[in-house]
Write an enzyme that holds these catalytic residues in place. Sequence first.
Site, short mmCIF file in Angstrom:
data_model
loop_
_atom_site.label_atom_id
_atom_site.label_comp_id
_atom_site.label_asym_id
_atom_site.label_seq_id
_atom_site.Cartn_x
_atom_site.Cartn_y
_atom_site.Cartn_z
N ARG A 74 0.85 -1.22 0.00
CA ARG A 74 0.00 0.00 0.00
C ARG A 74 0.87 1.25 0.00
NH1 ARG A 74 -3.71 -0.57 4.98
NH2 ARG A 74 -4.58 1.39 4.24
N ASN A 106 -7.86 8.99 6.24
CA ASN A 106 -6.94 8.39 5.28
C ASN A 106 -5.51 8.46 5.79
OD1 ASN A 106 -9.22 8.06 3.75
ND2 ASN A 106 -8.83 9.84 2.45
N VAL A 107 -4.73 7.50 5.38
CA VAL A 107 -3.33 7.41 5.84
C VAL A 107 -2.36 7.68 4.69
CG1 VAL A 107 -3.93 5.81 7.70
CG2 VAL A 107 -3.31 4.88 5.46
N HIS A 123 -6.03 8.75 11.73
CA HIS A 123 -5.57 7.35 11.77
C HIS A 123 -4.10 7.21 11.41
CE1 HIS A 123 -10.03 6.02 11.15
NE2 HIS A 123 -9.76 6.40 12.38
N CYS A 131 8.84 2.26 15.97
CA CYS A 131 9.17 1.02 16.68
C CYS A 131 7.90 0.46 17.32
CB CYS A 131 10.21 1.32 17.78
SG CYS A 131 10.49 -0.07 18.89
N CYS A 157 13.74 -2.74 14.75
CA CYS A 157 13.95 -1.32 15.11
C CYS A 157 15.46 -1.07 15.24
CB CYS A 157 13.25 -1.04 16.44
SG CYS A 157 13.74 0.53 17.17
N CYS A 160 16.35 -0.31 19.30
CA CYS A 160 16.37 -1.36 20.33
C CYS A 160 16.80 -2.70 19.78
CB CYS A 160 14.99 -1.49 21.00
SG CYS A 160 13.67 -2.03 19.90
C1 BV8 Z 1 -10.65 3.03 19.07
C2 BV8 Z 1 -5.67 2.88 9.58
C3 BV8 Z 1 -10.73 2.66 21.45
C4 BV8 Z 1 -5.08 1.53 9.28
C5 BV8 Z 1 -8.02 2.48 10.13
C6 BV8 Z 1 -17.21 2.62 19.11
C7 BV8 Z 1 -16.35 3.54 19.67
C8 BV8 Z 1 -14.99 3.36 19.58
C9 BV8 Z 1 -14.45 2.25 18.92
C10 BV8 Z 1 -15.31 1.33 18.37
C11 BV8 Z 1 -16.67 1.52 18.46
N1 BV8 Z 1 -17.25 0.47 17.82
C12 BV8 Z 1 -16.29 -0.34 17.33
C13 BV8 Z 1 -15.10 0.15 17.65
C14 BV8 Z 1 -13.84 -0.47 17.31
C15 BV8 Z 1 -13.28 0.02 15.96
C16 BV8 Z 1 -14.31 0.15 14.88
O1 BV8 Z 1 -14.78 1.24 14.59
N2 BV8 Z 1 -14.64 -0.96 14.24
C17 BV8 Z 1 -15.55 -0.93 13.12
C18 BV8 Z 1 -15.13 -1.99 12.10
C19 BV8 Z 1 -16.95 -1.14 13.64
N3 BV8 Z 1 -12.60 1.29 16.14
C20 BV8 Z 1 -11.33 1.26 16.58
O2 BV8 Z 1 -10.74 0.25 16.91
C21 BV8 Z 1 -10.62 2.60 16.68
N4 BV8 Z 1 -9.98 2.66 17.97
O3 BV8 Z 1 -11.72 3.51 19.02
O4 BV8 Z 1 -9.95 2.75 20.26
C22 BV8 Z 1 -11.54 1.37 21.41
C23 BV8 Z 1 -10.99 0.21 20.88
C24 BV8 Z 1 -11.77 -0.96 20.87
C25 BV8 Z 1 -13.07 -0.96 21.35
C26 BV8 Z 1 -13.62 0.22 21.86
C27 BV8 Z 1 -12.84 1.40 21.90
C28 BV8 Z 1 -9.52 2.72 15.65
C29 BV8 Z 1 -10.11 2.76 14.26
C30 BV8 Z 1 -9.01 3.07 13.22
C31 BV8 Z 1 -8.71 1.85 12.40
N5 BV8 Z 1 -7.72 2.19 11.36
N6 BV8 Z 1 -7.09 2.86 9.23
C32 BV8 Z 1 -5.01 1.27 7.80
O5 BV8 Z 1 -5.47 2.10 6.99
O6 BV8 Z 1 -4.48 0.21 7.44
S1 BV8 Z 1 -9.61 2.38 9.65
C33 BV8 Z 1 -9.66 2.43 7.97
O7 BV8 Z 1 -10.94 1.97 7.63
C34 BV8 Z 1 -9.60 3.81 7.39
O8 BV8 Z 1 -8.70 4.65 8.03
C35 BV8 Z 1 -10.99 4.32 7.47
O9 BV8 Z 1 -11.25 4.94 8.69
C36 BV8 Z 1 -11.77 3.04 7.45
C37 BV8 Z 1 -12.41 2.89 6.09
O10 BV8 Z 1 -13.48 3.69 6.17
P1 BV8 Z 1 -13.78 4.69 4.98
O11 BV8 Z 1 -12.72 5.69 4.89
O12 BV8 Z 1 -15.16 5.12 5.18
O13 BV8 Z 1 -13.66 3.79 3.68
P2 BV8 Z 1 -14.68 2.68 3.19
O14 BV8 Z 1 -13.91 1.80 2.26
O15 BV8 Z 1 -15.40 2.07 4.34
O16 BV8 Z 1 -15.77 3.54 2.37
C38 BV8 Z 1 -15.39 4.26 1.22
C39 BV8 Z 1 -16.52 5.22 0.92
O17 BV8 Z 1 -16.14 6.00 -0.21
C40 BV8 Z 1 -17.82 4.53 0.54
O18 BV8 Z 1 -18.89 5.17 1.22
C41 BV8 Z 1 -17.94 4.78 -0.97
O19 BV8 Z 1 -19.28 4.93 -1.38
C42 BV8 Z 1 -17.22 6.08 -1.11
N7 BV8 Z 1 -16.65 6.34 -2.44
C43 BV8 Z 1 -16.22 5.45 -3.37
N8 BV8 Z 1 -15.73 6.13 -4.44
C44 BV8 Z 1 -15.85 7.46 -4.16
C45 BV8 Z 1 -16.43 7.60 -2.89
N9 BV8 Z 1 -16.69 8.79 -2.34
C46 BV8 Z 1 -16.37 9.89 -3.06
N10 BV8 Z 1 -15.81 9.85 -4.28
C47 BV8 Z 1 -15.54 8.65 -4.87
N11 BV8 Z 1 -14.98 8.61 -6.09
#
Ligand code: BV8
Length: 266
Positions: A74, A106-107, A123, A131, A157, A160
């Site tokens: 990626r 986005n990252v 994110h 590390c 790393c 370390c």
């Molecule tokens: C956390 C980095 C404390 C890595 C990513 C409630 C509260 C808090 C946490 C949670 C909760 N419920 C569940 C959780 C846990 C979890 C979570 O949300 N899980 C989901 C699956 C339900 N959240 C976490 O763990 C977060 N941490 O809150 O810590 C905690 C922990 C555990 C439990 C409780 C509390 C950390 C979340 C961050 C994860 N890291 N990215 C990497 O990239 O490799 S997430 C990653 O996925 C992205 O960064 C992004 O955020 C996400 C993807 O989402 P989108 O950006 O929306 O992309 P997607 O593909 O889904 O959709 C694309 C959209 O684009 C579509 O709508 C499409 O129609 C549209 N589109 C397509 N083409 C176009 C377009 N739009 C415009 N123009 C176009 N041309």
Amino acid sequence: MVPDNDIIRAVAEAIEGFRLVVVASGAGTSKESGVPTFRDALEGLWADFDPEELATPQAFQRNPDLVWSWYMERYRKVQSVKPNPGHYAIASLEELYPQVTVLTQNVDGLHAVAGSTDVVELHGSIRRFKCFAACRGEPTRVDIAQLEVTEEKAPLCPYCATAKVRPDVVWFGELLPVAALERARALSEKCDVFVVVGTSGVVEPAASLPRIARAHGITVIEINPEETLVSRYADFCLRGPSGEMLPRLIQALRALRQGDHAERAI
Ligand code: BV8
């Protein structure tokens, strides 16, 4: 059906006089640059995995080389692509409004490449590495250009020589950077207009930001070809690709501004 000019103009008229603009972006914003959305990124050889299997600290501890390979693929992709007209349109908002802040999930770093000057990376960034054990404090930044790095093997790393190097992104189960999340929430409560672009609104806590804005009576605009979990909080939905919708919105805003100047000049 892509929105006609009347809707675009109505949105421009609704937000033209504002001052503080927040743009909350998701993976869809980068799709037209050729960066697969998060779920698309699991195509091809990664199709058998789901994000929870790769984008977590547990996955990295279980199989660091597998997770490293996914991120390096990626990362190379992100290095090879350019911002699209949607990114540039977001950057050009800074010519029209006194304060524009991008809150991105986005990252890929493409907002900054396109010229946006105030970007909150909720994110983290795939362009930065650190590390895994934070041996010199969180984050212990590692410049992989200084290492012998392969696509297949997570390097040790250099400080370390014990823990592995990982991407500086927020994985599932990890907390978002505290300052970034606090600023994002504060701006979502006090901005004038909240434009949410290209996100499915699934991943928390980022997905709550449009709801917070709506709850504070802020005008919310969604730009996405599809209806999402965010749509219910939007005052306006521009159903089309961001690379087309955002430049048209900027054009309509500029036309309004020129119209104003013309009126004042009479
Ligand atoms: C956390 C980095 C404390 C890595 C990513 C409630 C509260 C808090 C946490 C949670 C909760 N419920 C569940 C959780 C846990 C979890 C979570 O949300 N899980 C989901 C699956 C339900 N959240 C976490 O763990 C977060 N941490 O809150 O810590 C905690 C922990 C555990 C439990 C409780 C509390 C950390 C979340 C961050 C994860 N890291 N990215 C990497 O990239 O490799 S997430 C990653 O996925 C992205 O960064 C992004 O955020 C996400 C993807 O989402 P989108 O950006 O929306 O992309 P997607 O593909 O889904 O959709 C694309 C959209 O684009 C579509 O709508 C499409 O129609 C549209 N589109 C397509 N083409 C176009 C377009 N739009 C415009 N123009 C176009 N041309």
